[in-house]
Design a protein around this motif. Structure first.
Motif: not given
Length: 339
Positions: A238-258
């Protein structure tokens, strides 16, 4: 860690202690050594101690006994700081009270009760061999009179001169239940106790029960370990899933923002460029227009002076007066005089 052989156990082993004290005579001797007074006869309530079932469900390793006047004694060997011993002693006392009071009897019929823990560590850190507790009034320091007593013994005590010698020898024997330990004890009761313990450790029946108990405990430990492992794996997943989800979300957010930033920057740059170009064009156009107008005006004035000079020389004063009135006359005169 491998299970210790039954014949190698010391009395501090909770199983050996409970098994030994199922014998009323052994239990009597132990109580005499602990409490420092004789007991004519002791009854051990085996239904409250080791349960005779092969699966060892509901197994308990404390000993419940009573004397001729129905005073209750609960004895338990404790080798580790597990849980709260004071609260555990409270539970044992409550259990003895419920067992001793029959239906229809009054509270005054409750018999005195002793809860005794033999610890291979110092339960309160004061260095005493024996800690005795009774209910007392805090304001005037007199006993409550509920006839309950809780005793915690410590095999690692340091106040040898303040407790009976036989108690100290018994507590040392609990830690080291060997022939060498008993050799210099000089206590007939302790020697008798050692004979009982030695005979018990040669019993095939008790050895078999000890081995079965070890297997049951190991199985229980394995089950618990498996449950804990499964629980931890689930938590980790569950922790890894949360971390991966957060990481992917951050990457997507960063890419979309850029991308959005780039697009907005381009649009803003284009808009600013257009605005700047338009403004510069207007300013340059205005400046050029002004310059052209000024130049044209100066040229026209020079041209007009030449025309007027020529017409004056030729005597065309009548037409000169009409230059500003008749349309097309000015251009005709420019043509006529070649200006």
């Amino acid at each position: 860690m491998a299970q210790k052989k039954f014949e190698e156990l010391d009395l501090k082993n909770a199983f050996l202690f409970a098994a030994a004290l199922e014998d009323p005579e052994t239990c009597r001797i132990v109580l005499e050594l602990i409490l420092g007074r004789p007991f004519p006869r002791i009854k051990v309530h085996t239904e409250h101690t080791l349960l005779y079932r092969s699966d060892f469900r509901s197994l308990r390793l404390d000993v419940y006994a009573s004397d001729e006047v129905q005073v209750g004694y609960n004895l338990e060997m404790q080798n580790a700081r597990v849980g709260s011993l004071p609260k555990r002693s409270r539970f044992h006392q409550a259990e003895m009270d419920l067992t001793s009071l029959k239906q229809g009897e009054d509270f005054s019929d409750l018999k005195p009760g002793f809860v005794i823990f033999i610890c291979t560590f110092d339960p309160f850190g004061q260095g005493l061999y024996r800690y005795t507790f009774e209910e007392r009034c805090l304001e005037q320091d007199f006993p409550l009179g509920d006839e309950t007593c809780k005793i915690f013994l410590n095999t690692k005590g340091k106040n040898q001169k303040e407790v009976p010698e036989e108690l100290v020898r018994f507590l040392h024997y609990v830690e080291n239940s060997t022939d060498a330990c008993i050799k210099d004890a000089g206590d007939e009761r302790l020697e008798y106790l050692h004979e009982k313990i030695s005979a018990l450790k040669k019993s095939r029946r008790w050895e078999g029960r000890y081995m079965t108990l070890g297997e049951y405990i190991q199985d229980s430990v394995n089950e618990e370990v498996q449950e804990i492992l499964q629980e931890k794996m689930q938590e980790l997943t569950e922790k890894l899933t949360e971390e991966m989800t957060l990481r992917i979300t951050e990457e997507i957010t960063q890419k979309v923002t850029e991308e959005v930033t780039q697009k907005v920057t381009e649009e803003v740059t284009q808009k600013v460029t257009e605005e700047v170009t338009q403004k510069v064009t207007e300013e340059v156009t205005q400046k050029v227009t002004e310059q052209v107008s000024q130049k044209t005006m100066a040229e026209e004035q020079t041209r007009m002076r030449k025309l007027i000079s020529c017409m004056l020389k030729e005597g065309d004063r009548e037409l000169l007066a009409k230059l500003g009135e008749e349309e097309g006359l000015l251009e005709q005169m420019y043509v006529k005089y070649g200006i």
